[in-house]
Write an enzyme that holds these catalytic residues in place. Structure first.
Site, PDB file in Angstrom:
ATOM      1  N   ARG A  31      18.496  22.103  36.019  1.00  0.00           N
ATOM      2  CA  ARG A  31      19.567  21.925  36.106  1.00  0.00           C
ATOM      3  C   ARG A  31      18.982  21.798  37.941  1.00  0.00           C
ATOM      4  O   ARG A  31      19.685  21.852  38.773  1.00  0.00           O
ATOM      5  CB  ARG A  31      20.207  23.435  36.340  1.00  0.00           C
ATOM      6  CG  ARG A  31      20.265  23.415  34.693  1.00  0.00           C
ATOM      7  CD  ARG A  31      21.314  25.138  34.674  1.00  0.00           C
ATOM      8  NE  ARG A  31      19.991  25.415  34.383  1.00  0.00           N
ATOM      9  CZ  ARG A  31      20.050  27.027  33.783  1.00  0.00           C
ATOM     10  NH1 ARG A  31      21.254  27.348  33.969  1.00  0.00           N
ATOM     11  NH2 ARG A  31      18.526  27.498  33.597  1.00  0.00           N
ATOM     12  N   ASP A  77      14.406  23.130  23.645  1.00  0.00           N
ATOM     13  CA  ASP A  77      14.675  25.048  23.555  1.00  0.00           C
ATOM     14  C   ASP A  77      13.667  25.368  22.140  1.00  0.00           C
ATOM     15  O   ASP A  77      13.966  25.098  21.103  1.00  0.00           O
ATOM     16  CB  ASP A  77      16.008  25.118  24.106  1.00  0.00           C
ATOM     17  CG  ASP A  77      15.652  26.374  24.340  1.00  0.00           C
ATOM     18  OD1 ASP A  77      16.039  26.375  26.029  1.00  0.00           O
ATOM     19  OD2 ASP A  77      15.687  27.352  23.189  1.00  0.00           O
TER      20      ASP A  77
HETATM   21  O1  CP3 Z   1      10.865  21.186  31.106  1.00  0.00           O
HETATM   22  C1  CP3 Z   1      11.277  21.772  30.345  1.00  0.00           C
HETATM   23  O2  CP3 Z   1      10.314  22.817  30.587  1.00  0.00           O
HETATM   24  C2  CP3 Z   1      11.388  21.159  28.944  1.00  0.00           C
HETATM   25  C3  CP3 Z   1      12.155  22.191  28.303  1.00  0.00           C
HETATM   26  C4  CP3 Z   1      12.071  23.579  28.135  1.00  0.00           C
HETATM   27  C5  CP3 Z   1      13.223  24.623  28.105  1.00  0.00           C
HETATM   28  N1  CP3 Z   1      13.714  25.391  27.605  1.00  0.00           N
HETATM   29  C6  CP3 Z   1      15.211  23.648  28.279  1.00  0.00           C
HETATM   30  C7  CP3 Z   1      16.253  24.942  28.943  1.00  0.00           C
HETATM   31  C8  CP3 Z   1      11.632  24.513  27.661  1.00  0.00           C
HETATM   32  C9  CP3 Z   1       9.667  23.827  27.366  1.00  0.00           C
HETATM   33  C10 CP3 Z   1      12.308  25.791  27.493  1.00  0.00           C
HETATM   34  C11 CP3 Z   1      11.395  26.426  26.636  1.00  0.00           C
HETATM   35  C12 CP3 Z   1      11.921  28.081  26.883  1.00  0.00           C
HETATM   36  N2  CP3 Z   1      14.014  28.563  27.234  1.00  0.00           N
HETATM   37  C13 CP3 Z   1      11.227  29.275  27.110  1.00  0.00           C
HETATM   38  C14 CP3 Z   1      10.350  29.882  27.311  1.00  0.00           C
HETATM   39  C15 CP3 Z   1       9.830  29.575  28.424  1.00  0.00           C
HETATM   40  C16 CP3 Z   1       9.996  30.064  29.565  1.00  0.00           C
HETATM   41  O3  CP3 Z   1      11.252  29.899  30.108  1.00  0.00           O
HETATM   42  O4  CP3 Z   1      10.298  31.469  29.724  1.00  0.00           O
HETATM   43  C17 CP3 Z   1      12.412  30.427  26.215  1.00  0.00           C
HETATM   44  C18 CP3 Z   1      12.451  31.590  26.173  1.00  0.00           C
HETATM   45  C19 CP3 Z   1      13.791  29.744  26.262  1.00  0.00           C
HETATM   46  C20 CP3 Z   1      14.961  30.227  25.830  1.00  0.00           C
HETATM   47  C21 CP3 Z   1      15.765  30.049  26.665  1.00  0.00           C
HETATM   48  N3  CP3 Z   1      16.244  28.591  26.744  1.00  0.00           N
HETATM   49  C22 CP3 Z   1      16.711  30.371  27.414  1.00  0.00           C
HETATM   50  C23 CP3 Z   1      16.838  32.171  27.835  1.00  0.00           C
HETATM   51  C24 CP3 Z   1      18.260  30.066  28.235  1.00  0.00           C
HETATM   52  C25 CP3 Z   1      18.922  30.850  28.882  1.00  0.00           C
HETATM   53  C26 CP3 Z   1      18.964  30.731  30.725  1.00  0.00           C
HETATM   54  C27 CP3 Z   1      18.014  29.985  31.714  1.00  0.00           C
HETATM   55  O5  CP3 Z   1      17.843  29.754  31.870  1.00  0.00           O
HETATM   56  O6  CP3 Z   1      20.022  29.216  31.782  1.00  0.00           O
HETATM   57  C28 CP3 Z   1      17.876  29.017  28.066  1.00  0.00           C
HETATM   58  C29 CP3 Z   1      17.985  27.786  28.955  1.00  0.00           C
HETATM   59  C30 CP3 Z   1      17.222  26.401  28.496  1.00  0.00           C
HETATM   60  N4  CP3 Z   1      16.579  25.806  28.208  1.00  0.00           N
HETATM   61  C31 CP3 Z   1      17.887  25.492  30.079  1.00  0.00           C
HETATM   62  C32 CP3 Z   1      16.952  24.092  30.046  1.00  0.00           C
HETATM   63  C33 CP3 Z   1      16.444  23.389  31.135  1.00  0.00           C
HETATM   64  C34 CP3 Z   1      18.816  25.637  30.812  1.00  0.00           C
HETATM   65  C35 CP3 Z   1      20.621  25.203  30.101  1.00  0.00           C
HETATM   66  C36 CP3 Z   1      20.980  24.600  31.118  1.00  0.00           C
HETATM   67  O7  CP3 Z   1      20.885  23.244  31.324  1.00  0.00           O
HETATM   68  O8  CP3 Z   1      22.537  24.519  30.915  1.00  0.00           O
END
Ligand code: CP3
Length: 356
Positions: A31, A77
């Site tokens: 984002r 994700d």
């Molecule tokens: O660019 C990258 O790193 C690849 C994509 C990626 C995403 N999530 C996209 C994402 C990867 C590798 C993840 C891993 C992930 N997802 C983890 C482990 C890494 C870390 O950050 O600790 C975890 C715990 C998640 C679970 C998750 N996904 C949560 C808790 C959330 C919501 C919190 C937030 O940041 O909004 C997500 C959403 C998420 N995953 C987004 C993205 C780009 C944001 C979603 C959006 O565009 O609104």
């Protein structure tokens, strides 16, 4: 048939010499980039973006175009694995993930669907193939999954948690139920990562974001044990016979670095609370290290960012086996221009240090 890789990221994973420190950034597609927000709007939602191989490929490429990073990471994700096992997953703006129904009991675990990655997660594998075509061998692709413990926290809590009260309650009062859930997650995750490798992932990272909320004893018994179960089932090479490095990112687990490094992974990802110079001594050449700048440095001035890059790269020193990264994902309110400064600094400083 194990020929040496030529791409710097893959070389560093295998502790082979490079002329500048390869770098990528956790959550590099996200984002903080206006072009990501535009593509997500086009897809309709985050999950629809994940399910659309063309658009997921587009957002994977966006940070590479802007910054010329050394690795791409699959856009998806960690929670799609829970969804593949029959849990309803949704992301509501500003609320984080929601998973329904929550896993409470042995019966809930037994009712989970034994997912076949080629079926339920076929759309992710299609994205892997589309990204590989787009990258055309210039930049390596990292596949990924969450650790069983980390994915289980979301399945048992029903979403994000600050206290982990439900999963810890299960861990202390019904440890065998939790072990059964972790074993099932480990087996599906191993099959999923092997499928990613078959479809084109050249390295894989396991995210253990929440391992650090456990005591050392519980980390060993619940998180580490399940990650070793994955490690034992992983294909170590691509269909072409190239070695596939496994990166284990265990946030908050610096005190147990030696044990994480002994799981059979090639790379350990470190957060910023671990001293990088000492970490290198502690692993004594057994694994490469990835990390570990505090993501908050990207709120600081250009001069301070450059100084911090100097500190991190000097801490690792002129040795093989370092991949530069942040110690956790990049935050959504970071100015993309600060990332350009970071990348420039890593290029300049690492070339100087590695030519010493
Ligand atoms: O660019 C990258 O790193 C690849 C994509 C990626 C995403 N999530 C996209 C994402 C990867 C590798 C993840 C891993 C992930 N997802 C983890 C482990 C890494 C870390 O950050 O600790 C975890 C715990 C998640 C679970 C998750 N996904 C949560 C808790 C959330 C919501 C919190 C937030 O940041 O909004 C997500 C959403 C998420 N995953 C987004 C993205 C780009 C944001 C979603 C959006 O565009 O609104």
């Amino acid at each position: 048939m194990n020929t040496e890789p030529t791409l710097p990221f893959l070389r560093a994973c295998l502790r082979l010499p490079v002329s500048q420190t390869p770098m990528w950034i956790m959550r590099q597609a996200g984002r903080y980039l206006p072009e990501y927000r535009a593509t997500r709007a086009q897809a309709g939602s985050f999950l629809q973006l994940c399910r659309n191989p063309e658009l997921a490929t587009e957002v994977t490429m966006q940070p590479l175009r802007r910054y010329g990073l050394d690795a791409a990471i699959l856009f998806s994700d960690i929670l799609v694995v829970a969804e593949a096992m029959g849990i309803k997953l949704s992301f509501n703006e500003g609320e984080g993930p929601q998973l329904e129904p929550r896993i409470n009991s042995h019966n809930d675990v037994l009712a989970l669907h034994p997912a076949e990655p080629e079926d339920e997660l076929g759309y992710v594998l299609a994205t892997v193939r589309t990204i590989r075509k787009e990258l055309d061998g210039r930049i390596p692709l990292i596949g990924f999954a969450g650790s069983p413990w980390t994915v289980a926290t979301y399945m048992v809590e029903g979403g994000s948690s600050k206290t982990f009260s439900r999963i810890k309650g299960m861990m202390f009062d019904a440890p065998l139920v939790l072990q059964e859930l972790l074993d099932r997650l480990a087996d599906v995750t191993a099959a999923y990562l092997n499928a990613q490798i078959r479809h084109g992932a050249q390295a894989v990272q396991i995210f253990d974001t929440w391992g650090g909320v456990l005591s050392p004893r519980d980390f060993r018994a619940f998180s580490l044990r399940a990650m070793i179960r994955i490690m034992e089932q992983l294909d170590k090479t691509t269909p072409q016979g190239e070695q596939v490095p496994v990166i284990l990112f265990a946030k908050g687990c610096g005190p147990l670095l030696e044990e994480v490094a002994a799981t059979g992974c090639q790379v350990v990802g470190l957060d910023w609370t671990t001293d990088l110079a000492r970490a290198r001594e502690r692993v004594a050449g057994r694994v490469a290290l990835q990390g570990n700048m505090d993501p908050a440095i990207l709120y600081a001035s250009e001069a301070r960012i450059r100084q911090e890059v100097e500190e991190v790269l000097t801490a690792y020193g002129p040795h093989a086996g370092h991949i530069f990264n942040l110690g956790h994902g990049i935050a959504q309110d970071v100015d993309p221009a600060r990332v350009s400064i970071l990348v420039d600094a890593v290029r300049q400083v690492s070339r100087r240090i590695l030519s010493q």
